[in-house]
Every structure is written in structure tokens, then in C-alpha cells.
Design a protein around this motif. Structure first.
Motif, PDB file in Angstrom:
ATOM      1  N   ASP A  80       0.856  -1.185   0.000  1.00  0.00           N
ATOM      2  CA  ASP A  80       0.000   0.000   0.000  1.00  0.00           C
ATOM      3  C   ASP A  80       0.894   1.237   0.000  1.00  0.00           C
ATOM      4  O   ASP A  80       1.989   1.219   0.593  1.00  0.00           O
ATOM      5  CB  ASP A  80      -0.906   0.003   1.233  1.00  0.00           C
ATOM      6  CG  ASP A  80      -1.962  -1.095   1.169  1.00  0.00           C
ATOM      7  OD1 ASP A  80      -2.300  -1.515   0.043  1.00  0.00           O
ATOM      8  OD2 ASP A  80      -2.428  -1.527   2.235  1.00  0.00           O
ATOM      9  N   PRO A  81       0.460   2.342  -0.626  1.00  0.00           N
ATOM     10  CA  PRO A  81       1.297   3.557  -0.668  1.00  0.00           C
ATOM     11  C   PRO A  81       1.633   4.070   0.730  1.00  0.00           C
ATOM     12  O   PRO A  81       0.836   3.972   1.655  1.00  0.00           O
ATOM     13  CB  PRO A  81       0.431   4.566  -1.418  1.00  0.00           C
ATOM     14  CG  PRO A  81      -0.556   3.750  -2.170  1.00  0.00           C
ATOM     15  CD  PRO A  81      -0.785   2.510  -1.365  1.00  0.00           C
ATOM     16  N   GLY A  98       4.932   4.845  -3.534  1.00  0.00           N
ATOM     17  CA  GLY A  98       4.355   3.534  -3.822  1.00  0.00           C
ATOM     18  C   GLY A  98       5.467   2.541  -4.088  1.00  0.00           C
ATOM     19  O   GLY A  98       6.365   2.813  -4.895  1.00  0.00           O
ATOM     20  N   THR A 100       6.678  -1.587  -4.821  1.00  0.00           N
ATOM     21  CA  THR A 100       6.360  -2.961  -5.208  1.00  0.00           C
ATOM     22  C   THR A 100       7.633  -3.779  -5.076  1.00  0.00           C
ATOM     23  O   THR A 100       8.689  -3.370  -5.564  1.00  0.00           O
ATOM     24  CB  THR A 100       5.840  -3.018  -6.655  1.00  0.00           C
ATOM     25  OG1 THR A 100       4.673  -2.206  -6.759  1.00  0.00           O
ATOM     26  CG2 THR A 100       5.500  -4.443  -7.056  1.00  0.00           C
ATOM     27  N   SER A 196       6.248   2.667  -7.716  1.00  0.00           N
ATOM     28  CA  SER A 196       5.106   2.898  -8.609  1.00  0.00           C
ATOM     29  C   SER A 196       4.696   4.362  -8.620  1.00  0.00           C
ATOM     30  O   SER A 196       4.141   4.835  -9.600  1.00  0.00           O
ATOM     31  CB  SER A 196       3.925   2.002  -8.208  1.00  0.00           C
ATOM     32  OG  SER A 196       3.595   2.214  -6.854  1.00  0.00           O
ATOM     33  N   ASN A 197       4.952   5.086  -7.536  1.00  0.00           N
ATOM     34  CA  ASN A 197       4.805   6.540  -7.539  1.00  0.00           C
ATOM     35  C   ASN A 197       5.751   7.105  -6.497  1.00  0.00           C
ATOM     36  O   ASN A 197       6.132   6.426  -5.540  1.00  0.00           O
ATOM     37  CB  ASN A 197       3.355   6.992  -7.300  1.00  0.00           C
ATOM     38  CG  ASN A 197       2.870   6.695  -5.900  1.00  0.00           C
ATOM     39  OD1 ASN A 197       3.277   5.724  -5.297  1.00  0.00           O
ATOM     40  ND2 ASN A 197       1.977   7.515  -5.395  1.00  0.00           N
TER      41      ASN A 197
END
Length: 201
Positions: A80-81, A98, A100, A196-197
Motif C-alpha cells: 500500500d502507498p 508507492g 512494489t 510505482s509513484n
């Protein structure tokens, strides 16, 4: 009758030139093929010599490992972010990141999910000690990825030393304490950390 032998003599000379051109073309082709093969063997030879020495090239942990023999694609475990306050003292700054995790074995992905609360806590601790200046550079993001990789494996009982910390300790001129026994190298099941961000405000 004198003209007939002259015609016979002219035919072999023309055929000789053709044979000479064909022979030269064949020799040139052999030289090119041999040269190409030699270049390919010389390029391959240093890699083979490294393998023969028993030493292997060490890659940065943030880089993906090439597993040519892998029967299955890598498994990705998204977290989760994270939204954290940064350690900047002058002004209030925060980051939203974010993450992963990439693993090779789906069993490890299940194990990561089982330890998720502890992994998230460790990653939050790493992020909260960073400043905006550290996170805005590429080197800072790469260092963060290595730290997240190390801290994500720790709850599963896997202790991976940071290569930069080891290099700094070896290079320091501080008085040396008693040498500890060197631990056997432990392979981290997390092969890569992907963002991811990444927002810093």
C-alpha cells in the motif's frame, strides 16, 4: 592454320583470370569469417575467465538479476502507498511513495504477505529518516531502494548487510576493534524494489 592456335591460347588466359578472382574472393571470405569468429571468441573469453577464477561479479541489489533458467516469471508484491513526514528540520515536508517488491519465488511472495505489518513498519522507519534533498536525487532513490530491500527481508529472519556500509567500514581509518567472524553471504529473496509513484512535497 596459325590463327587456330592463337584462339586456343587466349581461352586459358581468360579462364585463369576468373579462377584468380574466385580464389581471391574465397580467401577474402575465409579471412572475414575467421576474423568475426576470433572477435566473438575474444569477447566471450573474459566472461569465462571470471567464472574460472571462482569470483563472480557483484551487482547492485537494486538491479534486476538475470535468471535465464527461471521456469516462471517474477512475482510482484505491491505494498500500500506510504505517506510520511520527512526529516527536514527547516520546513514540514512529506513524501508519498508507492513500493512494489519483486521476488522470483511465489512462495516468498506468500511469506512477504504474512509479514506485511512488520515490513510496512520497517519501510516507514526508513522513509521517515530521509530528507527531501536525499529523495530528490537518483542516487538517493537507489539508496532508498537498497534500504527498503534490506528492511523488507529483516522480518523474515534474513539479515542482509548494506554494501555501502561495509565499504565505508573497510575504508575508515578508525581504530579497529576485534575482528568479527565474517558471516556467510545471505541471498535476499527480494530481487528488486520498484517505485510505482514517488511524490515529495
Amino acid at each position: 592454320m596459325a590463327t587456330a592456335p592463337a584462339a586456343v591460347d587466349a581461352a586459358p588466359k581468360g579462364g585463369g583470370k576468373k579462377k584468380l578472382i574466385i580464389i581471391l574472393a574465397a580467401v577474402l571470405l575465409l579471412v572475414l569469417v575467421g576474423g568475426g569468429a576470433a572477435v566473438m571468441l575474444l569477447k566471450k573469453k573474459p566472461v569465462d575467465e571470471e567464472a574460472d577464477d571462482g569470483t563472480e561479479a557483484v551487482e547492485a541489489p537494486a538491479k534486476p538479476k538475470a535468471h535465464a533458467k527461471s521456469d516462471h516469471p517474477p512475482t510482484f508484491v505491491p505494498l500500500d502507498p506510504f505517506t510520511v513526514n520527512l526529516a527536514d528540520k527547516d520546513v514540514d515536508r512529506f513524501a508519498q511513495v508507492g513500493v512494489t517488491l519483486q521476488v522470483e519465488d511465489p512462495k516468498v511472495a506468500d511469506q512477504i504477505k504474512a509479514y506485511m505489518p512488520a515490513i510496512r513498519s520497517n519501510v516507514l522507519m526508513v522513509l521517515s529518516h530521509k530528507t527531501a534533498a536525499e529523495l530528490l536525487t537518483r542516487e538517493g532513490k537507489e539508496k532508498l531502494a537498497r534500504e527498503i530491500m534490506r528492511e523488507s527481508a529483516r522480518p523474515m529472519g534474513i539479515e542482509v548487510d548494506d554494501e555501502e556500509d561495509e565499504a565505508a567500514a573497510a575504508a575508515s581509518d578508525a581504530p579497529k576493534k576485534k575482528k568479527k567472524k565474517k558471516k556467510a553471504a545471505v541471498e535476499n529473496p527480494i530481487t528488486q524494489v520498484l517505485f510505482s509513484n514517488f511524490i515529495v512535497q
